[in-house]
Design a protein around this motif. Structure first.
Motif, PDB file in Angstrom:
ATOM      1  N   ARG A  64       0.835  -1.201   0.000  1.00  0.00           N
ATOM      2  CA  ARG A  64       0.000   0.000   0.000  1.00  0.00           C
ATOM      3  C   ARG A  64       0.872   1.254   0.000  1.00  0.00           C
ATOM      4  O   ARG A  64       1.873   1.319   0.723  1.00  0.00           O
ATOM      5  CB  ARG A  64      -0.889   0.036   1.251  1.00  0.00           C
ATOM      6  CG  ARG A  64      -2.015  -0.992   1.226  1.00  0.00           C
ATOM      7  CD  ARG A  64      -3.047  -0.746   2.321  1.00  0.00           C
ATOM      8  NE  ARG A  64      -2.567  -1.066   3.652  1.00  0.00           N
ATOM      9  CZ  ARG A  64      -2.493  -2.306   4.159  1.00  0.00           C
ATOM     10  NH1 ARG A  64      -2.863  -3.339   3.416  1.00  0.00           N
ATOM     11  NH2 ARG A  64      -2.051  -2.509   5.378  1.00  0.00           N
ATOM     12  N   LEU A  65       0.462   2.236  -0.796  1.00  0.00           N
ATOM     13  CA  LEU A  65       1.144   3.534  -0.797  1.00  0.00           C
ATOM     14  C   LEU A  65       0.131   4.636  -0.517  1.00  0.00           C
ATOM     15  O   LEU A  65      -1.057   4.488  -0.821  1.00  0.00           O
ATOM     16  CB  LEU A  65       1.815   3.805  -2.150  1.00  0.00           C
ATOM     17  CG  LEU A  65       3.217   3.228  -2.390  1.00  0.00           C
ATOM     18  CD1 LEU A  65       3.670   3.494  -3.831  1.00  0.00           C
ATOM     19  CD2 LEU A  65       4.235   3.827  -1.405  1.00  0.00           C
ATOM     20  N   THR A  66       0.629   5.722   0.061  1.00  0.00           N
ATOM     21  CA  THR A  66      -0.194   6.924   0.215  1.00  0.00           C
ATOM     22  C   THR A  66       0.544   8.081  -0.455  1.00  0.00           C
ATOM     23  O   THR A  66       1.773   8.083  -0.543  1.00  0.00           O
ATOM     24  CB  THR A  66      -0.413   7.309   1.691  1.00  0.00           C
ATOM     25  OG1 THR A  66       0.827   7.768   2.245  1.00  0.00           O
ATOM     26  CG2 THR A  66      -0.951   6.139   2.501  1.00  0.00           C
ATOM     27  N   THR A  67      -0.225   9.036  -0.923  1.00  0.00           N
ATOM     28  CA  THR A  67       0.387  10.255  -1.447  1.00  0.00           C
ATOM     29  C   THR A  67      -0.631  11.393  -1.425  1.00  0.00           C
ATOM     30  O   THR A  67      -1.796  11.188  -1.064  1.00  0.00           O
ATOM     31  CB  THR A  67       0.954  10.055  -2.865  1.00  0.00           C
ATOM     32  OG1 THR A  67       1.892  11.110  -3.153  1.00  0.00           O
ATOM     33  CG2 THR A  67      -0.144  10.083  -3.932  1.00  0.00           C
ATOM     34  N   GLU A  68      -0.159  12.581  -1.814  1.00  0.00           N
ATOM     35  CA  GLU A  68      -1.033  13.736  -1.946  1.00  0.00           C
ATOM     36  C   GLU A  68      -0.980  14.184  -3.396  1.00  0.00           C
ATOM     37  O   GLU A  68      -0.066  13.841  -4.136  1.00  0.00           O
ATOM     38  CB  GLU A  68      -0.557  14.888  -1.058  1.00  0.00           C
ATOM     39  CG  GLU A  68       0.730  15.545  -1.524  1.00  0.00           C
ATOM     40  CD  GLU A  68       1.945  14.637  -1.366  1.00  0.00           C
ATOM     41  OE1 GLU A  68       1.958  13.887  -0.375  1.00  0.00           O
ATOM     42  OE2 GLU A  68       2.849  14.648  -2.230  1.00  0.00           O
TER      43      GLU A  68
ATOM     44  N   PHE B 189      -1.323   5.416 -12.084  1.00  0.00           N
ATOM     45  CA  PHE B 189      -0.888   4.651 -13.261  1.00  0.00           C
ATOM     46  C   PHE B 189       0.201   3.648 -12.881  1.00  0.00           C
ATOM     47  O   PHE B 189       0.113   2.453 -13.159  1.00  0.00           O
ATOM     48  CB  PHE B 189      -0.401   5.652 -14.317  1.00  0.00           C
ATOM     49  CG  PHE B 189       0.605   5.154 -15.314  1.00  0.00           C
ATOM     50  CD1 PHE B 189       0.209   4.365 -16.379  1.00  0.00           C
ATOM     51  CD2 PHE B 189       1.945   5.495 -15.195  1.00  0.00           C
ATOM     52  CE1 PHE B 189       1.139   3.915 -17.311  1.00  0.00           C
ATOM     53  CE2 PHE B 189       2.880   5.048 -16.119  1.00  0.00           C
ATOM     54  CZ  PHE B 189       2.476   4.246 -17.184  1.00  0.00           C
ATOM     55  N   ALA B 190       1.238   4.145 -12.189  1.00  0.00           N
ATOM     56  CA  ALA B 190       2.374   3.281 -11.841  1.00  0.00           C
ATOM     57  C   ALA B 190       1.955   2.177 -10.878  1.00  0.00           C
ATOM     58  O   ALA B 190       2.382   1.027 -11.008  1.00  0.00           O
ATOM     59  CB  ALA B 190       3.504   4.119 -11.243  1.00  0.00           C
ATOM     60  N   CYS B 191       1.125   2.510  -9.900  1.00  0.00           N
ATOM     61  CA  CYS B 191       0.696   1.501  -8.925  1.00  0.00           C
ATOM     62  C   CYS B 191      -0.163   0.427  -9.592  1.00  0.00           C
ATOM     63  O   CYS B 191      -0.113  -0.745  -9.203  1.00  0.00           O
ATOM     64  CB  CYS B 191      -0.059   2.170  -7.771  1.00  0.00           C
ATOM     65  SG  CYS B 191       1.049   3.018  -6.618  1.00  0.00           S
ATOM     66  N   ALA B 192      -0.970   0.814 -10.593  1.00  0.00           N
ATOM     67  CA  ALA B 192      -1.769  -0.189 -11.318  1.00  0.00           C
ATOM     68  C   ALA B 192      -0.844  -1.220 -11.956  1.00  0.00           C
ATOM     69  O   ALA B 192      -1.104  -2.430 -11.905  1.00  0.00           O
ATOM     70  CB  ALA B 192      -2.634   0.478 -12.384  1.00  0.00           C
ATOM     71  N   LEU B 193       0.271  -0.754 -12.538  1.00  0.00           N
ATOM     72  CA  LEU B 193       1.164  -1.677 -13.246  1.00  0.00           C
ATOM     73  C   LEU B 193       1.966  -2.568 -12.294  1.00  0.00           C
ATOM     74  O   LEU B 193       2.385  -3.652 -12.676  1.00  0.00           O
ATOM     75  CB  LEU B 193       2.122  -0.897 -14.156  1.00  0.00           C
ATOM     76  CG  LEU B 193       1.473  -0.041 -15.245  1.00  0.00           C
ATOM     77  CD1 LEU B 193       2.500   0.421 -16.263  1.00  0.00           C
ATOM     78  CD2 LEU B 193       0.351  -0.779 -15.965  1.00  0.00           C
ATOM     79  N   PHE B 194       2.212  -2.080 -11.047  1.00  0.00           N
ATOM     80  CA  PHE B 194       3.005  -2.886 -10.107  1.00  0.00           C
ATOM     81  C   PHE B 194       2.153  -3.504  -8.996  1.00  0.00           C
ATOM     82  O   PHE B 194       2.702  -4.022  -8.023  1.00  0.00           O
ATOM     83  CB  PHE B 194       4.158  -2.053  -9.534  1.00  0.00           C
ATOM     84  CG  PHE B 194       5.247  -1.801 -10.547  1.00  0.00           C
ATOM     85  CD1 PHE B 194       6.147  -2.812 -10.868  1.00  0.00           C
ATOM     86  CD2 PHE B 194       5.342  -0.585 -11.200  1.00  0.00           C
ATOM     87  CE1 PHE B 194       7.144  -2.592 -11.817  1.00  0.00           C
ATOM     88  CE2 PHE B 194       6.332  -0.362 -12.147  1.00  0.00           C
ATOM     89  CZ  PHE B 194       7.238  -1.375 -12.457  1.00  0.00           C
ATOM     90  N   GLY B 195       0.828  -3.433  -9.123  1.00  0.00           N
ATOM     91  CA  GLY B 195      -0.037  -4.146  -8.176  1.00  0.00           C
ATOM     92  C   GLY B 195      -0.043  -3.586  -6.769  1.00  0.00           C
ATOM     93  O   GLY B 195      -0.108  -4.343  -5.789  1.00  0.00           O
TER      94      GLY B 195
ATOM     95  N   ASP C  18      -1.863  -0.990  -3.924  1.00  0.00           N
ATOM     96  CA  ASP C  18      -3.060  -0.200  -3.596  1.00  0.00           C
ATOM     97  C   ASP C  18      -2.626   1.213  -3.226  1.00  0.00           C
ATOM     98  O   ASP C  18      -1.777   1.400  -2.354  1.00  0.00           O
ATOM     99  CB  ASP C  18      -3.793  -0.794  -2.387  1.00  0.00           C
ATOM    100  CG  ASP C  18      -4.618  -2.003  -2.785  1.00  0.00           C
ATOM    101  OD1 ASP C  18      -4.948  -2.133  -3.978  1.00  0.00           O
ATOM    102  OD2 ASP C  18      -4.906  -2.829  -1.901  1.00  0.00           O
ATOM    103  N   LEU C  19      -3.255   2.189  -3.854  1.00  0.00           N
ATOM    104  CA  LEU C  19      -2.848   3.581  -3.618  1.00  0.00           C
ATOM    105  C   LEU C  19      -4.012   4.388  -3.049  1.00  0.00           C
ATOM    106  O   LEU C  19      -5.144   4.282  -3.527  1.00  0.00           O
ATOM    107  CB  LEU C  19      -2.395   4.217  -4.942  1.00  0.00           C
ATOM    108  CG  LEU C  19      -2.074   5.719  -4.886  1.00  0.00           C
ATOM    109  CD1 LEU C  19      -0.847   5.988  -4.023  1.00  0.00           C
ATOM    110  CD2 LEU C  19      -1.866   6.271  -6.292  1.00  0.00           C
ATOM    111  N   THR C  20      -3.708   5.189  -2.020  1.00  0.00           N
ATOM    112  CA  THR C  20      -4.688   6.156  -1.505  1.00  0.00           C
ATOM    113  C   THR C  20      -4.110   7.553  -1.681  1.00  0.00           C
ATOM    114  O   THR C  20      -2.969   7.808  -1.289  1.00  0.00           O
ATOM    115  CB  THR C  20      -5.005   5.894  -0.021  1.00  0.00           C
ATOM    116  OG1 THR C  20      -5.397   4.529   0.123  1.00  0.00           O
ATOM    117  CG2 THR C  20      -6.140   6.788   0.458  1.00  0.00           C
TER     118      THR C  20
ATOM    119  N   GLY D 252      -7.589   2.652 -10.536  1.00  0.00           N
ATOM    120  CA  GLY D 252      -7.784   1.805  -9.362  1.00  0.00           C
ATOM    121  C   GLY D 252      -7.456   2.442  -8.023  1.00  0.00           C
ATOM    122  O   GLY D 252      -7.521   1.766  -6.994  1.00  0.00           O
ATOM    123  N   ALA D 253      -7.094   3.726  -7.996  1.00  0.00           N
ATOM    124  CA  ALA D 253      -6.735   4.375  -6.729  1.00  0.00           C
ATOM    125  C   ALA D 253      -7.978   4.803  -5.946  1.00  0.00           C
ATOM    126  O   ALA D 253      -9.069   4.947  -6.497  1.00  0.00           O
ATOM    127  CB  ALA D 253      -5.859   5.595  -7.005  1.00  0.00           C
TER     128      ALA D 253
END
Lengths: 453, 453
Positions: free
Chosen positions: A131-135, A147-153, A155-157, A179-180
């Protein structure tokens, strides 16, 4: 070709390493400090937020870091990007200058941000982070990391600055399409967000607040980490692929830059373009003027102070030595949401203090006039952020028209404006305003700086 | 490279001529007829609408038409476009098939439409035409022609289907950013528009109505001409640069296509991809299945009739022999606005009758599910139109998974969806519906056909 407009690299010519300018500088930038101890932060302090590889890159003494093969594999979707000669704009301006722009809008996310989003997602995935978080402000960074998280599987918030969240529903849809999960910031999900809302229930948010929320959530979850889209050394380093490619492409064109201009928010686009050329300048192989262009509404370089400050509003991050307007500064809601950050990359701030680069500030109406002129001559609608760079290019090219100098001007068109058309609509309908930022307002914000170190 | 995903051509390898399939067909397509005399239309009949060069191209017996240098100069801004192998999608599907997509979304307008907008603007400008009119449904065509007219100094007026005009204000802004004037259609500006509004004051418009308005205004103004974004022979011919490039790129990849799929509205994207491969098939050099994919809500190939019909609602155009749902047919307001046209290219209709291509129809929810899957694996958000092609690719690839066949599937991703995110928002929030188009509704629309010739 006499009228060549596009300079392309083969896939085999794509750079295989990022460039770290730190070892080539006459002195290293001051280190980040722990806000409690005021001692330089170590890897352990950063481990709750970043995977080990990125922490290593942040403090690396190496000149070059190899780009991992899975990152190159994704870069290949749109890289190498084209370098274009703005012949139609030159003609329209009647300038003897030659204007080149490196176009990063060909990425699937439409900006330069995937250059660092992809390696950040990769290194996190490789470290087992799920899981990653960002602003995100304007949404370019949130889109790129989605985009990047979709390709590397992963979960992004994303915490998205409230004003953008409300004004740009399609940016949110784009992140959700990848998917975020997207929250408006300030949100009720975090202590930092709730604290702001308790005091300012109608807060439209800021990048500083959104960073506080994303950092808080990552730090509280052992399986999660945090990701930042600008400001830090490793982020700027990932973006040097822009400058490394441009260097080779200008060589193809048989030109060397006299002036390099780039827009600066946190500094990643500008740094990515400028650092490889700055290496050449430091080595005496060329001597371009290198100029940052920031919005008059958020002028950290030109009207901020060089001091240790927090990267976020709540004071959760390490202290960074940078040009800052103070972490409590809330900029005008200009359309270039990606340039509305109170601070400037510590690395670029240091380089500025060394006198190696210069900076100017531009009001947004001048920038949109330049963006419109660019769209109608070059055919590409620039995002609000790079309209600042385009405005500075035009200013320089018109100076050349007066002086007769055939200068070579290079810039990066870091993204297209297809998701920012509300801003162009404002401009076209005469509703765009430039607010004056008073010295008093800046002085008041700077009073919020932490005690001098 | 074992894992190569992108196949690029050098600028020097960009095709220098368009391909006209007519002389290679076993018989020529039936000619357009004058609605009054029912005789084949001649160049003089078309002169009020098109410049001589385009009329010549429309009826040309030549296999190849050279692309003028000023058109190549603009093409070079984004062409040659990449051919990409969808390795991540293949893996996600678990298919032994190899899926390739030709990506046209890298153009400044974000779609394949500039391939014909640029030569159309060029030939008009070269003939001294200072004003053009056109219509647009979803906005892709209007955007592309606005872009092209900006570069060639032509004033453009666009009639935009009312439902899109209201739902997609940013599309309008984009055209205005390039300098075009945009009217909603039906409008009060034309007789055709006023006639529709008199009977249906709340009309949400159709491409057929918008064509009537644009044609009426061009015919009434000696300094103006009209421009169409699909359907006609010269338009399809300009788009063959897609297929010509893809042919060379697949050769690079060492593959030959077993199945080619493309989405069809008026037919220009599909025709542009398919015709060069059809030439190879007719010559016995390869034997792909070539499949058009249309929306179930506007199924001209699969549920229309093959007859002479008007290209517009008011009956201002010549009669075209084509697969049609009748020029009074008003399709459901599906999100793929570019595929909502009552007729199909006469050239492709003829090719379909010759048994050289096949066709299927897909409901939009299946298409958006495919678009989402594509975005999350390949990283590019497709426009609503090419989600139809993606859905057909996935269907074929899953058939291969069952049969174990290692088929080579080729499609064109004719545009990105960054200006169509409202459609993805509908899909993500579960609000997208597929309406059943009844046989009665089609029969009723077909009763509006002109008397058989």
């Amino acid at each position: 070709m006499a009228n060549q407009v596009k300079y392309v690299l083969q896939e085999s010519e794509m750079p295989r390493q990022w460039y770290n300018i730190v070892p080539d500088l006459p002195s290293p930038p001051p280190p980040p400090l722990h806000p409690g101890t005021r001692e330089p932060v170590g890897p352990d302090d950063l481990a709750p937020l970043f995977p080990a590889e990125l922490i290593m890159q942040e403090v690396s003494p190496e000149r070059h870091i190899p780009i991992p093969e899975p990152v190159l594999d994704v870069y290949r979707l749109w890289r190498p990007t084209p370098l274009l000669r703005a012949r139609r704009l030159e003609k329209d301006l009647g300038t003897p200058a030659r204007i080149y722009y490196k176009y990063e809008g060909v990425s699937p996310a439409g900006s330069h941000k995937p250059n660092t989003a992809v390696p950040q997602a990769y290194y996190n995935a490789a470290a087992g982070v799920s899981r990653l978080t960002t602003e995100t402000g304007a949404g370019q960074w949130g889109t790129a990391l989605s985009f990047a998280c979709a390709l590397f599987g992963i979960d992004l918030t994303v915490w998205m600055v409230r004003s953008s969240y409300d004004q740009k529903p399609y940016r949110r849809t784009l992140m959700e399409t990848y998917g975020a999960t997207v929250h408006p910031s300030p949100s009720q999900v975090t202590n930092a967000g709730r604290a702001v809302l308790a005091e300012h229930p109608d807060s439209t948010g800021s990048l500083g607040i959104a960073i506080s929320e994303a950092v808080e959530m990552a730090a509280a979850d052992p399986a999660a980490r945090y990701s930042l889209g600008s400001v830090l050394n490793h982020v700027l380093m990932h973006q040097t692929i822009i400058g490394e490619e441009a260097l080779r492409q200008l060589e193809q064109a048989g030109d060397a830059p006299d002036v390099i201009v780039g827009c600066t928010g946190g500094g990643s686009n500008f740094g990515g373009l400028a650092c490889p050329f700055l290496r050449e300048k430091l080595a005496g192989r060329m001597n371009p003027v290198i100029r940052a262009v920031e919005p008059a509404a958020c002028p950290s370089f030109t009207r901020g102070t060089y001091a240790y400050d927090f990267g976020d509003t709540a004071g959760l991050t390490p202290l960074l030595k940078m040009h800052t307007l103070g972490h409590e500064f809330i900029p005008d809601p200009i359309h270039a949401g990606g340039l509305r950050y109170h601070g400037m990359s510590p690395l670029l701030s240091h380089i500025y203090e060394l006198g190696l680069i210069e900076a100017v500030a531009k009001p947004q109406s001048e920038c949109f006039a330049a963006g419109l002129r660019f769209a109608r001559t070059e055919g590409i609608v620039p995002a609000p952020e790079p309209t600042h760079a385009v405005a500075a290019c035009i200013e320089e090219a018109l100076r050349c028209k007066e002086s007769g100098e055939e200068k070579v001007i290079l810039t990066a068109l870091c993204g297209h404006g297809l998701l920012d058309l509300a801003a162009y609509s404002d401009y076209l309908s005469g509703q765009m305003r430039d607010l004056d930022l008073s010295d008093d307002a800046i002085a008041a914000a700077l009073r919020g700086l932490p005690a001098a170190v």
